[in-house]
Motif scaffolding. Structure first.
Motif, PDB file in Angstrom:
ATOM      1  N   GLU A  99      -8.089   0.454   7.890  1.00 50.18           N
ATOM      2  CA  GLU A  99      -9.213  -0.032   7.084  1.00 50.18           C
ATOM      3  C   GLU A  99      -8.726  -0.545   5.726  1.00 50.18           C
ATOM      4  O   GLU A  99      -9.157  -1.594   5.255  1.00 50.18           O
ATOM      5  CB  GLU A  99     -10.262   1.081   6.892  1.00 50.18           C
ATOM      6  CG  GLU A  99     -10.988   1.470   8.165  1.00 50.18           C
ATOM      7  CD  GLU A  99     -10.142   2.331   9.115  1.00 50.18           C
ATOM      8  OE1 GLU A  99      -9.146   2.949   8.662  1.00 50.18           O
ATOM      9  OE2 GLU A  99     -10.467   2.351  10.321  1.00 50.18           O
ATOM     10  N   ARG A 100      -7.846   0.219   5.092  1.00 50.30           N
ATOM     11  CA  ARG A 100      -7.342  -0.194   3.777  1.00 50.30           C
ATOM     12  C   ARG A 100      -6.502  -1.465   3.901  1.00 50.30           C
ATOM     13  O   ARG A 100      -6.587  -2.358   3.067  1.00 50.30           O
ATOM     14  CB  ARG A 100      -6.532   0.928   3.145  1.00 50.30           C
ATOM     15  CG  ARG A 100      -6.081   0.598   1.742  1.00 50.30           C
ATOM     16  CD  ARG A 100      -5.628   1.799   0.988  1.00 50.30           C
ATOM     17  NE  ARG A 100      -5.167   1.394  -0.329  1.00 50.30           N
ATOM     18  CZ  ARG A 100      -4.503   2.160  -1.142  1.00 50.30           C
ATOM     19  NH1 ARG A 100      -4.243   3.411  -0.806  1.00 50.30           N
ATOM     20  NH2 ARG A 100      -4.110   1.719  -2.319  1.00 50.30           N
TER      21      ARG A 100
ATOM     22  N   ALA B  45      -8.827  -4.392   4.419  1.00 48.25           N
ATOM     23  CA  ALA B  45      -9.477  -4.751   3.153  1.00 48.25           C
ATOM     24  C   ALA B  45      -8.520  -5.550   2.257  1.00 48.25           C
ATOM     25  O   ALA B  45      -8.927  -6.533   1.624  1.00 48.25           O
ATOM     26  CB  ALA B  45      -9.965  -3.501   2.435  1.00 48.25           C
ATOM     27  N   ALA B  46      -7.250  -5.147   2.216  1.00 47.26           N
ATOM     28  CA  ALA B  46      -6.264  -5.865   1.402  1.00 47.26           C
ATOM     29  C   ALA B  46      -6.061  -7.287   1.902  1.00 47.26           C
ATOM     30  O   ALA B  46      -5.754  -8.188   1.127  1.00 47.26           O
ATOM     31  CB  ALA B  46      -4.938  -5.111   1.401  1.00 47.26           C
TER      32      ALA B  46
ATOM     33  N   SER C 241      -4.009   3.033   5.850  1.00 49.13           N
ATOM     34  CA  SER C 241      -4.926   3.125   6.985  1.00 49.13           C
ATOM     35  C   SER C 241      -5.232   1.705   7.432  1.00 49.13           C
ATOM     36  O   SER C 241      -5.046   0.745   6.672  1.00 49.13           O
ATOM     37  CB  SER C 241      -6.223   3.840   6.588  1.00 49.13           C
ATOM     38  OG  SER C 241      -6.951   3.038   5.669  1.00 49.13           O
TER      39      SER C 241
ATOM     40  N   ILE D 113       0.843  -1.204   0.000  1.00 48.59           N
ATOM     41  CA  ILE D 113       0.000   0.000   0.000  1.00 48.59           C
ATOM     42  C   ILE D 113       0.875   1.250   0.000  1.00 48.59           C
ATOM     43  O   ILE D 113       0.624   2.202  -0.751  1.00 48.59           O
ATOM     44  CB  ILE D 113      -0.960  -0.010   1.208  1.00 48.59           C
ATOM     45  CG1 ILE D 113      -1.983  -1.141   1.052  1.00 48.59           C
ATOM     46  CG2 ILE D 113      -1.662   1.339   1.368  1.00 48.59           C
ATOM     47  CD1 ILE D 113      -2.808  -1.437   2.299  1.00 48.59           C
TER      48      ILE D 113
END
Length: 195
Positions: free
Chosen positions: A31-32, A35-36, A29, A19
Protein backbone atom coordinates in the motif's frame (compact mmCIF):
# COMPACT_ATOMS: atom_id res chain seq x y z
CA UNK A 1 0.48 6.53 -29.76
CA UNK A 2 0.77 3.93 -26.99
CA UNK A 3 0.25 4.65 -23.34
CA UNK A 4 3.34 4.70 -21.21
CA UNK A 5 2.98 2.43 -18.18
CA UNK A 6 2.69 4.20 -14.83
CA UNK A 7 4.91 1.60 -13.19
CA UNK A 8 8.18 0.08 -14.28
CA UNK A 9 9.83 -2.73 -12.39
CA UNK A 10 12.97 -0.64 -11.82
CA UNK A 11 11.00 2.45 -10.80
CA UNK A 12 8.93 0.48 -8.31
CA UNK A 13 12.02 -1.15 -6.81
CA UNK A 14 13.77 2.21 -6.47
CA UNK A 15 10.69 3.68 -4.78
CA UNK A 16 10.68 0.67 -2.44
CA UNK A 17 14.36 1.29 -1.67
CA UNK A 18 13.56 4.90 -0.73
CA UNK A 19 10.90 3.66 1.69
CA UNK A 20 13.34 1.16 3.22
CA UNK A 21 16.04 3.84 3.44
CA UNK A 22 13.63 6.06 5.35
CA UNK A 23 11.98 3.57 7.69
CA UNK A 24 13.67 0.20 7.36
CA UNK A 25 12.30 -2.99 5.78
CA UNK A 26 9.29 -3.07 8.14
CA UNK A 27 8.12 0.27 6.72
CA UNK A 28 7.62 -1.21 3.26
CA UNK A 29 4.11 -2.36 2.42
CA UNK A 30 2.41 -2.76 -0.94
CA UNK A 31 0.00 0.00 0.00
CA UNK A 32 2.77 2.44 0.91
CA UNK A 33 4.72 1.60 -2.24
CA UNK A 34 1.60 2.03 -4.38
CA UNK A 35 0.93 5.41 -2.76
CA UNK A 36 4.52 6.52 -3.48
CA UNK A 37 3.98 5.56 -7.14
CA UNK A 38 0.51 7.15 -7.28
CA UNK A 39 -1.12 3.87 -8.26
CA UNK A 40 -3.31 1.27 -6.55
CA UNK A 41 -1.65 -1.65 -4.75
CA UNK A 42 -3.12 -4.40 -7.00
CA UNK A 43 -1.38 -2.87 -10.03
CA UNK A 44 1.97 -3.85 -8.48
CA UNK A 45 1.07 -7.50 -9.14
CA UNK A 46 1.48 -6.81 -12.86
CA UNK A 47 5.21 -6.46 -12.19
CA UNK A 48 5.91 -8.52 -9.06
CA UNK A 49 4.52 -11.80 -7.73
CA UNK A 50 4.67 -10.60 -4.12
CA UNK A 51 6.48 -8.39 -1.63
CA UNK A 52 9.43 -10.82 -1.46
CA UNK A 53 10.05 -10.31 -5.18
CA UNK A 54 10.07 -6.54 -4.64
CA UNK A 55 12.63 -6.94 -1.85
CA UNK A 56 14.75 -9.17 -4.08
CA UNK A 57 14.72 -6.49 -6.76
CA UNK A 58 15.75 -3.89 -4.15
CA UNK A 59 18.74 -6.08 -3.24
CA UNK A 60 19.59 -6.52 -6.91
CA UNK A 61 19.55 -2.74 -7.48
CA UNK A 62 21.98 -2.15 -4.62
CA UNK A 63 24.41 -4.67 -6.11
CA UNK A 64 23.93 -3.31 -9.66
CA UNK A 65 24.48 0.28 -8.50
CA UNK A 66 27.95 -0.61 -7.22
CA UNK A 67 30.46 1.10 -9.52
CA UNK A 68 32.80 -1.26 -11.37
CA UNK A 69 36.56 -0.84 -11.32
CA UNK A 70 38.46 -1.03 -14.62
CA UNK A 71 40.46 -4.20 -15.18
CA UNK A 72 43.77 -4.03 -13.34
CA UNK A 73 47.18 -3.61 -14.88
CA UNK A 74 49.46 -6.67 -14.74
CA UNK A 75 50.42 -7.55 -11.19
CA UNK A 76 47.74 -5.30 -9.64
CA UNK A 77 44.85 -7.75 -9.18
CA UNK A 78 45.02 -7.50 -5.37
CA UNK A 79 44.51 -3.72 -5.37
CA UNK A 80 41.73 -4.19 -7.91
CA UNK A 81 39.97 -6.66 -5.58
CA UNK A 82 40.45 -4.31 -2.61
CA UNK A 83 38.85 -1.47 -4.59
CA UNK A 84 35.97 -3.65 -5.89
CA UNK A 85 35.27 -4.87 -2.35
CA UNK A 86 35.44 -1.36 -0.90
CA UNK A 87 33.05 0.02 -3.52
CA UNK A 88 30.58 -2.80 -2.80
CA UNK A 89 30.76 -1.99 0.92
CA UNK A 90 30.19 1.71 0.16
CA UNK A 91 27.16 0.82 -1.96
CA UNK A 92 25.73 -1.18 0.92
CA UNK A 93 26.36 1.64 3.38
CA UNK A 94 24.55 4.15 1.16
CA UNK A 95 21.48 2.15 2.22
CA UNK A 96 22.28 1.02 5.79
CA UNK A 97 18.72 -0.05 6.57
CA UNK A 98 18.62 -2.18 3.43
CA UNK A 99 21.83 -4.13 4.10
CA UNK A 100 19.91 -7.06 5.67
CA UNK A 101 17.82 -7.30 2.48
CA UNK A 102 20.94 -7.90 0.41
CA UNK A 103 21.80 -10.80 2.72
CA UNK A 104 18.26 -12.22 2.89
CA UNK A 105 17.44 -11.71 -0.79
CA UNK A 106 20.88 -12.30 -2.24
CA UNK A 107 20.68 -11.74 -6.01
CA UNK A 108 22.23 -15.13 -6.77
CA UNK A 109 22.08 -15.09 -10.62
CA UNK A 110 23.65 -11.62 -10.72
CA UNK A 111 26.40 -12.62 -8.30
CA UNK A 112 27.14 -15.80 -10.27
CA UNK A 113 27.62 -13.70 -13.43
CA UNK A 114 29.90 -11.26 -11.58
CA UNK A 115 31.90 -14.10 -10.02
CA UNK A 116 32.36 -15.68 -13.47
CA UNK A 117 33.54 -12.37 -14.90
CA UNK A 118 35.91 -11.78 -11.97
CA UNK A 119 37.17 -15.37 -12.13
CA UNK A 120 38.20 -14.85 -15.76
CA UNK A 121 40.01 -11.69 -14.73
CA UNK A 122 41.85 -13.47 -11.89
CA UNK A 123 42.83 -16.28 -14.28
CA UNK A 124 44.23 -13.72 -16.72
CA UNK A 125 46.42 -12.44 -13.86
CA UNK A 126 47.80 -15.87 -13.05
CA UNK A 127 45.72 -16.58 -9.94
CA UNK A 128 45.18 -20.35 -9.67
CA UNK A 129 41.62 -21.43 -10.41
CA UNK A 130 41.35 -23.22 -7.05
CA UNK A 131 41.64 -19.79 -5.35
CA UNK A 132 39.07 -17.84 -7.41
CA UNK A 133 35.85 -18.69 -5.58
CA UNK A 134 37.59 -18.57 -2.20
CA UNK A 135 38.94 -15.06 -2.87
CA UNK A 136 35.71 -13.68 -4.28
CA UNK A 137 33.47 -15.21 -1.61
CA UNK A 138 35.78 -14.11 1.22
CA UNK A 139 35.93 -10.53 -0.09
CA UNK A 140 32.15 -10.50 -0.57
CA UNK A 141 31.55 -11.76 2.99
CA UNK A 142 34.01 -9.27 4.47
CA UNK A 143 32.21 -6.41 2.73
CA UNK A 144 28.75 -7.55 3.88
CA UNK A 145 29.86 -8.35 7.43
CA UNK A 146 31.63 -5.04 7.82
CA UNK A 147 28.68 -3.14 6.34
CA UNK A 148 26.25 -4.84 8.72
CA UNK A 149 28.46 -3.98 11.69
CA UNK A 150 28.87 -0.37 10.60
CA UNK A 151 25.16 0.01 9.73
CA UNK A 152 24.32 -1.20 13.24
CA UNK A 153 26.57 1.44 14.79
CA UNK A 154 29.50 -0.88 15.47
CA UNK A 155 32.42 0.76 13.70
CA UNK A 156 35.93 -0.69 13.65
CA UNK A 157 37.81 -0.52 16.94
CA UNK A 158 40.63 1.99 17.26
CA UNK A 159 42.73 -0.56 19.10
CA UNK A 160 42.52 -3.81 20.99
CA UNK A 161 43.52 -2.00 24.19
CA UNK A 162 40.33 -0.91 25.94
CA UNK A 163 42.18 1.94 27.64
CA UNK A 164 40.78 3.44 30.77
CA UNK A 165 37.23 4.10 29.59
CA UNK A 166 34.13 1.97 30.05
CA UNK A 167 34.84 0.08 26.85
CA UNK A 168 37.01 0.09 23.76
CA UNK A 169 36.86 3.32 21.78
CA UNK A 170 35.42 3.08 18.28
CA UNK A 171 36.93 4.66 15.21
CA UNK A 172 35.31 7.78 13.75
CA UNK A 173 33.33 7.18 10.55
CA UNK A 174 36.17 8.37 8.31
CA UNK A 175 38.49 5.77 9.87
CA UNK A 176 36.07 2.89 9.48
CA UNK A 177 36.64 2.43 5.74
CA UNK A 178 40.40 2.78 6.11
CA UNK A 179 40.39 -0.02 8.67
CA UNK A 180 38.22 -2.17 6.38
CA UNK A 181 40.64 -1.65 3.48
CA UNK A 182 43.57 -2.65 5.69
CA UNK A 183 41.68 -5.78 6.78
CA UNK A 184 41.15 -6.84 3.14
CA UNK A 185 44.78 -6.07 2.24
CA UNK A 186 46.03 -8.10 5.22
CA UNK A 187 43.84 -11.02 4.15
CA UNK A 188 45.18 -10.84 0.59
CA UNK A 189 48.79 -10.71 1.77
CA UNK A 190 48.13 -13.94 3.64
CA UNK A 191 46.51 -15.51 0.59
CA UNK A 192 49.43 -14.45 -1.58
CA UNK A 193 51.65 -16.85 0.36
CA UNK A 194 49.36 -19.72 -0.71
CA UNK A 195 49.42 -18.87 -4.40
Amino acid sequence: MGRRPLITRDGAARAALEIVDEGGPAALSLERLAAALSVRAPSLYNHFADKAEILAEVARIIVLDTPRVPDPEPGRWQEWLVEETTLFRRSLLQHPRAVPLVVEHLPQPLLVRLYQQYSRLLAAHGVPERMHLFLLEAAHRMAIGSAISTANGRAALQSLDPGTGDGPPVAPDDEDERRFVEMVRTFLRGVDREI
